[in-house]
Each structure stands twice: as structure tokens, then as C-alpha cells.
Design a protein around this motif. Sequence first.
Motif: not given
Length: 368
Positions: A106-107, A125-127, A131-133, A326-330
Motif C-alpha cells: 500500500g501507498l 515510491a509511486l507505482t 504516476r499516470n493518474e 521528478f524535476s525533469r518531468k515536472f
Amino acid sequence: MSDEKSSKINQNTCGLCDEKPSKYCCPRCEVFYCSLDCYKSERHIQCSESFYRECVSNELMSHNADDESKNKMIDILKRMQDEDNIDIDDLVEYDDVDSDDGNEIGLEERIKGLNLDDADAVWNALTEDERNEFEALLNQGDVGSILPQWEPWWMYHRETKLVEEVTDGGTDDEALKKCPVLKSVPKFESLTSVKPSPAIKNNITNVLASYVFIARYFNGDVEPVEGTICFLNICDNLDSNTNFEEPAIAVESVVQKCLQSELIQTDEASLEVMKKDLFLVIRGPSEENSKYYCKAALSHLHQILSKAKSQEKVSKPSSVTVKTDFSRKFPEHEKKHLPSLDVSKVKKSIKKVEYYLSYIESFNMDFE
């Protein structure tokens, strides 16, 4: 036709048959569609089959994937196949179901012990589905819907009863604990011997109206530098030393500055909320503590301005920025669209807020 108009038309028309009005949006590919037939159509088969596959896998895992459960599910799928022409062999992947990978942690357990301010640690840590959601929420502009709405501390008010029971207590102690800590200031007579201008209450009103709007605008978590820039952008009294003859004019000034601002996006409904918030702050938590909310608001504003001044002094642009997953994506929220903060103006504003606090402590905000 503009892109905005074209986007609205696309949302109103089914993206699969291009004929009927759309009623639903696919949570996976975000296409707008009109009916179940279109959802299961050839144009959408790849996405819908993926959905069915996930449903089957989840169902099998929920039954511990024993043989009896599998057989029951396969019987159901065969009936679905007759109706929808779905390839069952593509949907049921026994190796995936039987593997231990299905026992997903679980998260809450995955993020236990993580520094929640470390975006990369949380992201890792996310699945993949989580991440897609998250990305889908960002793309749809709905990420705000999952954030808890801030409840302002000035919403509490205790009406004075003509007759009160002795056991009622009649105190505001619990509500006042939720307020910002009051700033201690010198007595007004020690600051000046000059009689204050009759406009001072109206000027304080202009400051308070700007404060309650900014507090709501940042959902109760005001970033000092950006918050100060936005605040000064709508508060004429502290920004340009404007004096106001009437309280209504002081409030309307904030309304017009908000609507004209290039830094703030708002609407009439939000500005009506600002007016109600202002009334609640000036009214106070109770008749006995009528000045408390005004002092708390100015104290919090003083804290925001002081932090902004300190941060602006020590901030230095980094020569090398290490890009993470993360910073590359956001990319981090940039402040390049904001004007630079005038530290000298912030210092003067801090002194003026202290002056207003001292005035309220010695007098009041009654407009009678």
C-alpha cells in the motif's frame, strides 16, 4: 477558429464516432465519448481491452487467484466474449496473476519514513499507475480537486446571548489557538504624538481586504516572496501609500486591482468571498474580543513580509542545477513571470503594519 473554441467543440462531440454529443471521458486516454458502444468500438479497442485486462487481474487477485475463482471468472469472460468479441487469452495472463508481484504494498506503507518534502523520493515510491493518474490530473487541471480546502481561522464567531448559563463558559480560547500568533508592538502613544489621520481605519481596511484575499488565494499556505509580490500588487495603501476616504472605496480598490492584475487570476465570486471574509475579520470572534482577528491578520502579514525580506536578501541563483527524475518531468515552479521584489518597500510596509497593529491595540476598528 481559435484553439480554445476548437477544444470546446471537441469536448462536446464524441471523439470516437464524431457525431453524437459526448457524455463521458475515458480516464485512460482522456477521449470524450457518447456511449458504451463507442467505448467498445474498434477505434478504442486498445484502451478498452487494457481496462478489461486490469479489471480481470484485480478480480483474480482479490480472490487469491485460486482455481475455482479463476474458472468462475473465465466463465464470465466467455459470456463477455460472445457479446463483445474480446480475446480472453489476451486478457487473462496466468503467470502475472500467480506471481508474488501482485501483492502490492500500500501507498501508506511505501512512503512511511520518507521525507515528504523530497519530491523525488515520493515519486520513486509511486507505482506506474499512480504516476499516470497524477499526470492525468495535472493535464486535466484537476489536481486542485485532491487538495484539502483550507478553512480560514476567522470563520468562528460567538454571538452574545442576552442570558447565558453559568456553565456555558462563554470563552473563545479554543478558536483563538488556531489564529496566528499576535505580534507584540509598542503602545501607540510611544510611537507618535501626532493624531492619526481619520483615514487610518479605511487604510487598514484596504490592507486587511488584500490580506484575506491572498490568504485564500494561496489556500492558507502563503509562499513569502511570491505572496508578498501578489499582496503589494493589490494593496494600494502599502504599495503606493494611498489614503482612502471611505471603507467601501478601500475595499473596491482591492477588487479592481485583483481584476486588473496580470499576476492573479480570479473572478467575481472569489471577490465576494473576500468581502465576507473581511467582514468576519473586522467583526472578530466575539464582542469581547472584537479586535483579535484584525490583530491576528496583521500579525500574520507582518510575518510573511519579514520572511520575504529575509529570503530575498539571502537568495542567490544557483550556478548548477542538478536535474532529477521528478524535476525533469515536472520543472520547479519558476518566479520569472513575477516582478522583482522591492526590499525597501517591504521594509516600509513592515513598519506600517506595526503602526496599524499599535493603533488597533490602543483604539478599535469600529466605523461608527
